[in-house]
Design a protein around this motif. Structure first.
Motif, PDB file in Angstrom:
ATOM      1  N   GLY A  15       0.784  -1.204  -0.044  1.00 31.70           N
ATOM      2  CA  GLY A  15      -0.082   0.055  -0.174  1.00 31.70           C
ATOM      3  C   GLY A  15       0.729   1.327  -0.061  1.00 31.70           C
ATOM      4  N   THR A  16      -0.037   2.406   0.239  1.00 30.74           N
ATOM      5  CA  THR A  16       0.907   3.752   0.263  1.00 30.74           C
ATOM      6  C   THR A  16       0.286   4.509   1.525  1.00 30.74           C
ATOM      7  N   MET A  17       1.073   5.245   1.832  1.00 25.60           N
ATOM      8  CA  MET A  17       0.571   6.125   3.086  1.00 25.60           C
ATOM      9  C   MET A  17       1.083   7.598   2.695  1.00 25.60           C
ATOM     10  N   GLU A  18       0.202   8.501   3.091  1.00 23.77           N
ATOM     11  CA  GLU A  18       0.318  10.008   2.844  1.00 23.77           C
ATOM     12  C   GLU A  18       0.293  10.783   4.114  1.00 23.77           C
ATOM     13  N   ILE A  19       1.409  11.329   4.435  1.00 17.85           N
ATOM     14  CA  ILE A  19       1.341  12.031   5.831  1.00 17.85           C
ATOM     15  C   ILE A  19       1.348  13.558   5.245  1.00 17.85           C
ATOM     16  N   THR A  20       0.475  14.290   5.810  1.00 14.49           N
ATOM     17  CA  THR A  20       0.527  15.886   5.410  1.00 14.49           C
ATOM     18  C   THR A  20       0.303  16.412   6.644  1.00 14.49           C
ATOM     19  N   GLY A  21       0.233  17.934   6.786  1.00 16.08           N
ATOM     20  CA  GLY A  21       0.204  18.840   7.922  1.00 16.08           C
ATOM     21  C   GLY A  21       1.325  19.351   8.285  1.00 16.08           C
ATOM     22  N   THR A  22       1.330  19.711   9.694  1.00 14.06           N
ATOM     23  CA  THR A  22       2.539  20.380  10.323  1.00 14.06           C
ATOM     24  C   THR A  22       2.764  19.845  11.807  1.00 14.06           C
ATOM     25  N   PRO A  23       3.833  20.273  12.219  1.00 11.59           N
ATOM     26  CA  PRO A  23       3.943  19.490  13.761  1.00 11.59           C
ATOM     27  C   PRO A  23       2.978  19.651  14.637  1.00 11.59           C
ATOM     28  N   GLY A  24       2.303  18.769  15.223  1.00 12.22           N
ATOM     29  CA  GLY A  24       1.212  18.770  16.151  1.00 12.22           C
ATOM     30  C   GLY A  24      -0.107  18.640  15.617  1.00 12.22           C
ATOM     31  N   ALA A  25      -0.066  18.735  14.033  1.00  9.59           N
ATOM     32  CA  ALA A  25      -1.255  18.800  13.302  1.00  9.59           C
ATOM     33  C   ALA A  25      -1.250  17.715  12.175  1.00  9.59           C
ATOM     34  N   TYR A  26      -0.622  16.744  12.123  1.00 13.06           N
ATOM     35  CA  TYR A  26      -0.262  15.803  11.080  1.00 13.06           C
ATOM     36  C   TYR A  26      -1.537  15.003  11.043  1.00 13.06           C
ATOM     37  N   GLY A  27      -1.954  14.604   9.538  1.00 12.51           N
ATOM     38  CA  GLY A  27      -2.922  13.810   9.135  1.00 12.51           C
ATOM     39  C   GLY A  27      -2.540  13.289   7.755  1.00 12.51           C
ATOM     40  N   GLY A  28      -3.377  12.589   7.110  1.00 12.57           N
ATOM     41  CA  GLY A  28      -3.117  11.775   6.147  1.00 12.57           C
ATOM     42  C   GLY A  28      -3.797  10.688   5.767  1.00 12.57           C
ATOM     43  N   ARG A  29      -3.622   9.671   5.062  1.00 12.86           N
ATOM     44  CA  ARG A  29      -4.303   8.310   4.736  1.00 12.86           C
ATOM     45  C   ARG A  29      -3.164   7.414   4.480  1.00 12.86           C
ATOM     46  N   VAL A  30      -3.855   5.909   4.699  1.00  8.79           N
ATOM     47  CA  VAL A  30      -3.036   4.871   4.577  1.00  8.79           C
ATOM     48  C   VAL A  30      -4.304   4.204   3.703  1.00  8.79           C
ATOM     49  N   VAL A  31      -3.697   3.596   2.281  1.00  9.25           N
ATOM     50  CA  VAL A  31      -4.282   2.957   1.265  1.00  9.25           C
ATOM     51  C   VAL A  31      -3.857   1.652   0.908  1.00  9.25           C
ATOM     52  N   THR A  32      -4.561   0.830   0.856  1.00  9.76           N
ATOM     53  CA  THR A  32      -4.261  -0.852   0.372  1.00  9.76           C
ATOM     54  C   THR A  32      -5.308  -1.288  -0.557  1.00  9.76           C
ATOM     55  N   LEU A  33      -5.287  -2.205  -1.264  1.00 10.35           N
ATOM     56  CA  LEU A  33      -6.212  -2.842  -2.179  1.00 10.35           C
ATOM     57  C   LEU A  33      -7.088  -3.753  -1.466  1.00 10.35           C
ATOM     58  N   LYS A  34      -6.509  -4.018  -0.314  1.00 10.72           N
ATOM     59  CA  LYS A  34      -7.222  -5.208   0.543  1.00 10.72           C
ATOM     60  C   LYS A  34      -8.072  -4.785   2.030  1.00 10.72           C
ATOM     61  N   PHE A  35      -7.723  -3.347   2.055  1.00  8.75           N
ATOM     62  CA  PHE A  35      -8.695  -2.969   3.248  1.00  8.75           C
ATOM     63  C   PHE A  35      -9.021  -1.488   2.722  1.00  8.75           C
ATOM     64  N   PRO A  36     -10.266  -0.955   3.464  1.00  5.70           N
ATOM     65  CA  PRO A  36     -10.706   0.460   3.270  1.00  5.70           C
ATOM     66  C   PRO A  36      -9.654   1.445   3.276  1.00  5.70           C
ATOM     67  N   GLU A  37      -9.691   2.589   2.998  1.00  2.00           N
ATOM     68  CA  GLU A  37      -8.754   3.675   3.395  1.00  2.00           C
ATOM     69  C   GLU A  37      -8.878   4.104   4.720  1.00  2.00           C
ATOM     70  N   PHE A  38      -7.668   4.210   5.448  1.00  2.00           N
ATOM     71  CA  PHE A  38      -7.681   4.465   7.037  1.00  2.00           C
ATOM     72  C   PHE A  38      -6.847   6.149   7.078  1.00  2.00           C
ATOM     73  N   THR A  39      -7.710   6.596   8.193  1.00  2.00           N
ATOM     74  CA  THR A  39      -7.333   8.044   8.191  1.00  2.00           C
ATOM     75  C   THR A  39      -6.269   8.102   9.294  1.00  2.00           C
ATOM     76  N   VAL A  40      -5.186   9.017   8.859  1.00  3.18           N
ATOM     77  CA  VAL A  40      -3.972   9.315   9.856  1.00  3.18           C
ATOM     78  C   VAL A  40      -4.342  10.244  10.854  1.00  3.18           C
ATOM     79  N   ARG A  41      -4.521   9.750  12.015  1.00  2.53           N
ATOM     80  CA  ARG A  41      -4.703  10.832  13.197  1.00  2.53           C
ATOM     81  C   ARG A  41      -3.682  11.397  13.630  1.00  2.53           C
ATOM     82  N   SER A  42      -2.350  10.689  13.694  1.00  5.43           N
ATOM     83  CA  SER A  42      -1.325  11.365  14.103  1.00  5.43           C
ATOM     84  C   SER A  42       0.072  10.733  13.685  1.00  5.43           C
ATOM     85  N   ALA A  43       1.054  11.664  13.755  1.00 10.36           N
ATOM     86  CA  ALA A  43       2.454  11.398  13.300  1.00 10.36           C
ATOM     87  C   ALA A  43       3.480  12.123  14.102  1.00 10.36           C
TER      88      ALA A  43
END
Length: 143
Positions: A67-95
């Motif tokens: 899969g792929t993972m995308e991290i966006t945002g700024t320190p203390g406010a990171y977000g993004g998504r984790v995407v695979t063909l096997k599972f639904p898209e997961f929302t990144v809550r923190s990094a």
């Protein structure tokens, strides 16, 4: 005659005294020794910037998952998504990054997925946990 003898003796002594009063020899210049100390400041590697895109490979219940993972945002406010063909898209809550280690928490329908990755350059190895399940993960930063 005594006076001539005394005068000759006086002149002789004076000549000897003059001959022995030559200028003192100049002392050799002192050799100066200089010691230089160089201090090099070292600091730990700068923390990894989580913002970017990543490709990964793992196994879930014995099946290969990529899969792929995308991290966006700024320190203390990171977000993004984790995407695979096997599972639904997961929302990144923190990094968060500490040195070359990145921890990402994504929300799934069954709880939080935690990914822990250690980077060497743009490649990483690590692991994931979701509830009682765990697995190894490998991948690379693509952007």
């Amino acid at each position: 005659m005594k006076s001539i003898l005394a005068a000759t003796l006086s002149l002789g002594l004076a000549a000897c005294a003059t001959a022995n009063t030559s200028a003192p020899e100049a002392a050799a210049p002192a050799t100066a020794t200089t010691t230089m100390t160089t201090t090099v400041a070292t600091s730990p590697s700068a923390a990894l910037n989580p913002v970017g895109e990543y490709e990964f490979a793992t196994q879930v219940n014995g099946e290969a998952v990529t899969g792929t993972m995308e991290i966006t945002g700024t320190p203390g406010a990171y977000g993004g998504r984790v995407v695979t063909l096997k599972f639904p898209e997961f929302t990144v809550r923190s990094a968060s990054a500490a040195g070359q280690e990145l921890t990402v928490v994504a929300e799934t329908p069954t709880g939080n997925l935690t990914l822990r990755m250690t980077f060497t350059g743009d490649t990483f190895t690590g692991g994931w946990t979701l509830g009682g399940d765990t697995g190894a993960i490998t991948g690379r930063r693509t952007r």
